[in-house]
Design a protein around this motif. Structure first.
Motif, short mmCIF file in Angstrom:
data_model
loop_
_atom_site.label_atom_id
_atom_site.label_comp_id
_atom_site.label_asym_id
_atom_site.label_seq_id
_atom_site.Cartn_x
_atom_site.Cartn_y
_atom_site.Cartn_z
N HIS A 148 3.46 -12.19 -1.66
CA HIS A 148 2.59 -11.11 -2.38
C HIS A 148 2.30 -12.06 -3.35
CE1 HIS A 148 3.77 -8.17 0.56
NE2 HIS A 148 2.12 -8.64 0.49
N GLY A 165 -10.37 -10.72 -3.16
CA GLY A 165 -9.43 -10.32 -2.62
C GLY A 165 -8.71 -9.19 -3.37
N TYR A 166 -8.64 -9.81 -4.21
CA TYR A 166 -7.01 -9.17 -5.09
C TYR A 166 -7.13 -7.43 -5.08
CZ TYR A 166 -5.44 -13.52 -6.28
OH TYR A 166 -5.02 -15.07 -6.41
N ARG A 167 -5.94 -6.64 -4.81
CA ARG A 167 -7.15 -5.24 -4.93
C ARG A 167 -6.31 -4.67 -6.05
NH1 ARG A 167 -4.01 -7.56 -0.39
NH2 ARG A 167 -2.30 -5.82 -0.55
N GLN A 204 -11.36 -9.30 -7.89
CA GLN A 204 -11.31 -8.71 -7.17
C GLN A 204 -12.42 -8.92 -6.11
OE1 GLN A 204 -12.21 -4.44 -7.99
NE2 GLN A 204 -11.19 -4.52 -9.45
N VAL A 233 -3.90 -2.32 -8.57
CA VAL A 233 -2.62 -1.42 -7.68
C VAL A 233 -2.22 -0.99 -9.10
CG1 VAL A 233 0.01 -1.93 -7.84
CG2 VAL A 233 -1.91 -3.08 -6.16
N GLY A 268 0.56 -1.10 -0.07
CA GLY A 268 0.15 -0.23 0.14
C GLY A 268 0.78 1.10 -0.17
N ALA A 291 -2.42 -9.48 -3.56
CA ALA A 291 -2.86 -9.73 -2.77
C ALA A 291 -2.03 -11.11 -1.63
CB ALA A 291 -4.70 -11.53 -3.68
N THR A 351 -2.99 -6.59 -10.02
CA THR A 351 -3.57 -6.51 -9.16
C THR A 351 -3.13 -7.83 -7.60
OG1 THR A 351 -5.13 -8.86 -10.05
CG2 THR A 351 -6.15 -6.59 -10.03
#
Length: 212
Positions: free
Chosen positions: A177, A197-199, A194, A201, A12, A93, A91
């Motif tokens: 990761h 749970g994959y964010r 998504q 980026v 993040g 996770a 992405t």
């Protein structure tokens, strides 16, 4: 340096959203390209950084979008003698502990078509199958772990894709990761990852010597 940028993004911590472009060396000969974060682009290449910045500045696109514009990517590909593989949503996770939700059988045959293709872009490739689907893990850009899934046409619409994407998080080595790329136009794939749970980026364009 690209490895550090990716590791921080996975946690993040993103490059400053100041509209600038960071140019870093390629992690290896295979991998060159662009990763666009929010208002900040990272170009990984052995080309002259001055040429990169001048060419981006010459793009008719908005300067925040210019590093991913057809103008720049085409010029970048021509200069490097590569082809633009695709532009993907990138992405990431975290690893999940415990047993995966699906029964998986590891594929030992390295001539399997999915493994053959994965080996063009990744190292340490591992693949598993479950009724209706295939899951592949391997080390891709800058050594990051990447996941790819494939669901048979007759098995679609039942949540198998999401279960495979979650399973990949369980099969990931500890302390790592997991990254995955999806074509932005493939809304089903975007929603699947998504939901698992994959964010998001950023976006990524890889320039390769072959299309596979």
């Amino acid at each position: 340096m690209l490895e550090k940028i990716l590791a921080e993004a996975a946690d993040g911590l993103f490059p400053s959203a100041d509209g600038s472009v960071t140019v870093v060396p390629q992690p290896n000969e295979r991998e060159a390209g662009v990763i666009a974060f929010s208002a900040h682009a990272v170009v990984f290449t052995e080309e002259d950084p001055a040429w990169i910045r001048e060419t981006i500045a010459a793009s008719p696109a908005d300067q925040l979008a210019a590093p991913m514009s057809p103008f720049f990517l085409s010029a970048f590909a021509e200069r490097t003698g590569r082809v633009i593989n695709t532009i993907d949503l990138l992405t990431v996770a975290d690893r999940l502990p415990g047993e995966p939700p699906l029964p998986m059988r590891q594929i030992e045959d390295h001539e399997h078509p999915r493994i053959v293709r994965a080996l063009l872009f990744r190292d340490d490739v591992r693949a598993w199958t479950t009724p209706g689907g295939v899951l592949v893990l391997g080390r891709g850009v800058a050594g990051r772990w990447e996941a790819a899934i494939e669901v048979d046409p007759q098995a679609r619409g039942r949540g198998l894709g999401r279960a495979l994407a979650v399973t990949a998080r369980h099969l990931l080595p500890e302390g790592e990761h997991l990254w995955a790329q999806q074509s932005p136009g493939n809304a089903t794939s975007v929603r699947t990852f998504q939901a698992a749970g994959y964010r998001p980026v950023g976006s990524e364009a890889l320039l390769v010597h072959h299309t596979g």
